[in-house]
Design an enzyme around this catalytic site. Structure first.
Site, PDB file in Angstrom:
ATOM      1  N   GLN A  12      10.125   4.203  -8.252  1.00 21.55           N
ATOM      2  CA  GLN A  12      11.222   3.581  -8.708  1.00 21.55           C
ATOM      3  C   GLN A  12      10.636   2.754 -10.009  1.00 21.55           C
ATOM      4  O   GLN A  12      11.302   2.732 -10.995  1.00 21.55           O
ATOM      5  CB  GLN A  12      11.791   2.717  -7.553  1.00 21.55           C
ATOM      6  CG  GLN A  12      12.246   3.092  -6.472  1.00 21.55           C
ATOM      7  CD  GLN A  12      13.133   2.270  -5.832  1.00 21.55           C
ATOM      8  OE1 GLN A  12      14.365   2.366  -5.632  1.00 21.55           O
ATOM      9  NE2 GLN A  12      12.579   1.366  -4.902  1.00 21.55           N
ATOM     10  N   ASP A  36      -5.336  10.164  -6.547  1.00 16.74           N
ATOM     11  CA  ASP A  36      -5.023   9.820  -5.120  1.00 16.74           C
ATOM     12  C   ASP A  36      -5.893   8.605  -4.603  1.00 16.74           C
ATOM     13  O   ASP A  36      -6.922   8.825  -4.486  1.00 16.74           O
ATOM     14  CB  ASP A  36      -5.604  11.199  -4.392  1.00 16.74           C
ATOM     15  CG  ASP A  36      -5.323  11.073  -3.048  1.00 16.74           C
ATOM     16  OD1 ASP A  36      -4.627  10.221  -2.518  1.00 16.74           O
ATOM     17  OD2 ASP A  36      -5.450  12.129  -2.239  1.00 16.74           O
ATOM     18  N   THR A  62       4.786   2.819   0.251  1.00 14.82           N
ATOM     19  CA  THR A  62       6.160   1.901   0.487  1.00 14.82           C
ATOM     20  C   THR A  62       6.939   2.313   1.851  1.00 14.82           C
ATOM     21  O   THR A  62       8.055   1.785   2.115  1.00 14.82           O
ATOM     22  CB  THR A  62       7.170   1.890  -0.603  1.00 14.82           C
ATOM     23  OG1 THR A  62       7.368   3.132  -0.871  1.00 14.82           O
ATOM     24  CG2 THR A  62       6.334   1.083  -1.880  1.00 14.82           C
ATOM     25  N   TYR A 125       2.611  -2.564   6.502  1.00 11.80           N
ATOM     26  CA  TYR A 125       2.922  -2.493   5.126  1.00 11.80           C
ATOM     27  C   TYR A 125       2.785  -3.906   4.545  1.00 11.80           C
ATOM     28  O   TYR A 125       1.787  -4.078   3.380  1.00 11.80           O
ATOM     29  CB  TYR A 125       4.458  -2.270   4.707  1.00 11.80           C
ATOM     30  CG  TYR A 125       4.877  -2.482   3.457  1.00 11.80           C
ATOM     31  CD1 TYR A 125       4.268  -1.532   2.316  1.00 11.80           C
ATOM     32  CD2 TYR A 125       5.984  -3.589   3.139  1.00 11.80           C
ATOM     33  CE1 TYR A 125       4.835  -1.775   0.989  1.00 11.80           C
ATOM     34  CE2 TYR A 125       6.084  -3.587   1.904  1.00 11.80           C
ATOM     35  CZ  TYR A 125       5.724  -3.029   0.867  1.00 11.80           C
ATOM     36  OH  TYR A 125       6.285  -2.871  -0.653  1.00 11.80           O
TER      37      TYR A 125
HETATM   38  N1  LIG Z   1      10.627  -0.855  -2.871  1.00 15.01           N
HETATM   39  C1  LIG Z   1      10.758  -1.960  -2.600  1.00 15.01           C
HETATM   40  O1  LIG Z   1      11.803  -2.629  -1.933  1.00 15.01           O
HETATM   41  C2  LIG Z   1       9.713  -3.160  -2.908  1.00 15.01           C
HETATM   42  C3  LIG Z   1      10.066  -4.321  -2.347  1.00 15.01           C
HETATM   43  C4  LIG Z   1       8.763  -5.394  -2.900  1.00 15.01           C
HETATM   44  C5  LIG Z   1       7.785  -4.926  -3.578  1.00 15.01           C
HETATM   45  N2  LIG Z   1       7.851  -3.558  -3.640  1.00 15.01           N
HETATM   46  C6  LIG Z   1       6.370  -3.275  -4.304  1.00 15.01           C
HETATM   47  O2  LIG Z   1       6.710  -2.842  -5.956  1.00 15.01           O
HETATM   48  C7  LIG Z   1       5.957  -1.897  -6.281  1.00 15.01           C
HETATM   49  C8  LIG Z   1       6.508  -0.588  -6.772  1.00 15.01           C
HETATM   50  O3  LIG Z   1       7.641  -0.214  -5.580  1.00 15.01           O
HETATM   51  P1  LIG Z   1       8.550   1.267  -5.726  1.00 15.01           P
HETATM   52  O4  LIG Z   1       9.740   0.664  -5.200  1.00 15.01           O
HETATM   53  O5  LIG Z   1       8.711   1.674  -7.001  1.00 15.01           O
HETATM   54  O6  LIG Z   1       7.419   2.142  -4.800  1.00 15.01           O
HETATM   55  P2  LIG Z   1       7.890   3.714  -4.783  1.00 15.01           P
HETATM   56  O7  LIG Z   1       9.202   4.402  -5.368  1.00 15.01           O
HETATM   57  O8  LIG Z   1       7.643   4.145  -3.397  1.00 15.01           O
HETATM   58  O9  LIG Z   1       6.684   4.551  -5.666  1.00 15.01           O
HETATM   59  C9  LIG Z   1       5.219   4.372  -5.124  1.00 15.01           C
HETATM   60  C10 LIG Z   1       4.512   5.291  -6.164  1.00 15.01           C
HETATM   61  O10 LIG Z   1       3.331   5.386  -5.428  1.00 15.01           O
HETATM   62  C11 LIG Z   1       2.593   6.922  -5.525  1.00 15.01           C
HETATM   63  N3  LIG Z   1       1.937   7.086  -4.451  1.00 15.01           N
HETATM   64  C12 LIG Z   1       2.027   7.092  -2.940  1.00 15.01           C
HETATM   65  N4  LIG Z   1       1.046   7.520  -2.344  1.00 15.01           N
HETATM   66  C13 LIG Z   1       0.040   7.682  -3.356  1.00 15.01           C
HETATM   67  C14 LIG Z   1      -1.542   8.025  -3.496  1.00 15.01           C
HETATM   68  N5  LIG Z   1      -2.057   8.361  -2.175  1.00 15.01           N
HETATM   69  N6  LIG Z   1      -1.923   8.473  -4.378  1.00 15.01           N
HETATM   70  C15 LIG Z   1      -1.395   7.976  -5.599  1.00 15.01           C
HETATM   71  N7  LIG Z   1       0.055   7.589  -5.707  1.00 15.01           N
HETATM   72  C16 LIG Z   1       0.536   7.635  -4.668  1.00 15.01           C
HETATM   73  C17 LIG Z   1       3.977   7.635  -5.321  1.00 15.01           C
HETATM   74  O11 LIG Z   1       3.929   8.967  -5.736  1.00 15.01           O
HETATM   75  P3  LIG Z   1       4.869  10.033  -4.965  1.00 15.01           P
HETATM   76  O12 LIG Z   1       5.983   9.653  -5.188  1.00 15.01           O
HETATM   77  O13 LIG Z   1       4.118  11.260  -5.672  1.00 15.01           O
HETATM   78  O14 LIG Z   1       4.307  10.013  -3.583  1.00 15.01           O
HETATM   79  C18 LIG Z   1       5.122   6.775  -6.274  1.00 15.01           C
HETATM   80  O15 LIG Z   1       4.779   7.081  -7.594  1.00 15.01           O
HETATM   81  C19 LIG Z   1       5.139  -1.497  -5.116  1.00 15.01           C
HETATM   82  O16 LIG Z   1       3.805  -2.304  -5.095  1.00 15.01           O
HETATM   83  C20 LIG Z   1       5.614  -1.970  -3.775  1.00 15.01           C
HETATM   84  O17 LIG Z   1       4.859  -2.299  -2.724  1.00 15.01           O
HETATM   85  C21 LIG Z   1       8.542  -2.623  -3.498  1.00 15.01           C
END
Ligand SMILES: NC(=O)c1ccc[n+]([C@@H]2O[C@H](COP(=O)([O-])OP(=O)(O)OC[C@H]3O[C@@H](n4cnc5c(N)ncnc54)[C@H](OP(=O)(O)O)[C@@H]3O)[C@@H](O)[C@H]2O)c1
Length: 294
Positions: A12, A36, A62, A125
């Site tokens: 996202q 990875d 996530t 998490y």
């Molecule tokens: N989403 C929320 O509500 C939320 C709330 C608070 C904080 N955050 C934090 O905000 C940040 C961004 O979140 P987001 O919502 O953008 O997360 P997201 O949409 O789940 O994206 C996570 C990314 O990590 C990649 N990834 C997962 N496993 C991997 C691996 N083994 N090696 C390399 N890449 C990997 C995914 O690639 P693939 O898609 O190819 O697996 C994707 O590009 C994160 O640090 C999250 O903890 C998110």
């Protein structure tokens, strides 16, 4: 012009960062499987190859419920590899920008959380994200860890797209009123990040090393899941497609999940605003912008 390495370009936030960072210089964007995070030993060569001045880590495990049964993988992705990234950043005097979560708190404070408040994650998490923050802090250098909350985008499987989808399938939607936080549009978060890097100018390491630390950064004003869902439906660009006629209030206890979530995880973001002179607007205004298709 700044040399930036963005890791995690399809999530996202990563998807939006890829666009907002583009005017700042040369941006190398990588994602799984080229990087990875379950293999931290591969990280030094990847960082060396792009010789960045700024590294942005948008990678995270996530899947909050799934993490309960995969703590080892979640820990590698959320804690161990971010620590290695921090070491590599320090070694080459690059800035590290990293993201963490409101889920480091247990939600019992009943008012907004400051960066200095005690942490007490309720799930794997949150625990692994906390360990990631700590690993980066221990390494030191020039870094910014940004705790954010309820991140959404309009293009893939987050809360906004799910609510729109459910509203097209069911006559009644039940949403909880006892989970309260701050919805955060991934694009606004990415734009603030790009502006922060632009402010750093040609010597980002020096600039960020005077501002290193942990900050809260989320949309302004609070929402319950029910209020958020109401606003999503009100801004639906195609309300005629909705089958849902009623939004009912529910409690979190009615929907048991493998991972417990904090109920009141509102982040106070004033430290970030004082330091960088930037803030995220009221979530209602931002949601309107995010869903406006005209
Ligand atoms: N989403 C929320 O509500 C939320 C709330 C608070 C904080 N955050 C934090 O905000 C940040 C961004 O979140 P987001 O919502 O953008 O997360 P997201 O949409 O789940 O994206 C996570 C990314 O990590 C990649 N990834 C997962 N496993 C991997 C691996 N083994 N090696 C390399 N890449 C990997 C995914 O690639 P693939 O898609 O190819 O697996 C994707 O590009 C994160 O640090 C999250 O903890 C998110």
């Amino acid at each position: 012009m700044t040399r930036i390495l963005l890791i995690g370009k399809v999530g996202q936030l990563g998807w939006e960062l890829r666009r907002t960072l583009a005017p700042l210089g040369e941006v190398v964007c990588l994602d799984y499987p080229d990087v990875d995070f379950t293999h931290p030993e591969t990280i030094p060569a990847i960082v060396d190859q792009s010789a960045p001045q700024v590294i942005i880590n948008a990678v995270a495990y996530t899947a909050v419920d799934k993490a309960e049964s995969e703590p080892g993988i979640a820990r590698l992705i959320n804690a161990v590899t971010p620590g290695v990234l921090a070491e590599q950043a320090l070694k080459r005097k690059a800035v590290l920008i990293h993201y963490s979560t409101d889920y480091v708190f247990n939600g019992l404070k009943g008012e907004a959380y400051f960066e200095t408040d005690p942490v007490s994650p309720l799930n794997v998490y949150g625990q692994t994200k906390l360990e990631g923050e700590e690993a980066i802090q221990q390494v030191g250098g020039a870094y910014v860890s940004l705790r954010t909350s309820w991140v959404y985008s309009t293009r893939q499987g987050g809360f906004v797209t799910k609510v729109l989808q459910w509203a097209r399938q069911q006559p009644v939607l039940r949403m909880v009123t006892d989970q309260v936080s701050k919805p955060t549009w991934a694009r606004m978060l990415a734009e603030v990040n790009a502006q922060m890097i632009a402010m750093a100018g040609q010597e980002p390491y020096e600039w960020f090393s005077q501002r290193s630390g942990l900050y809260h950064l989320a949309g302004s004003a609070t929402a319950s899941r029910l209020e958020w869902a109401q606003a999503i439906l009100a801004n639906d660009p195609h309300p005629e497609e909705q089958k849902a006629k009623e939004l009912q209030a529910a409690l979190t206890s009615e929907f048991p999940t493998p991972a417990e979530r904090p109920l009141y995880s509102v982040l106070d973001c004033s430290r970030f605003t004082r330091q960088f002179g930037l803030s995220l607007p009221n979530w209602r205004d931002t949601l309107k912008l995010a869903m406006d298709t005209q």
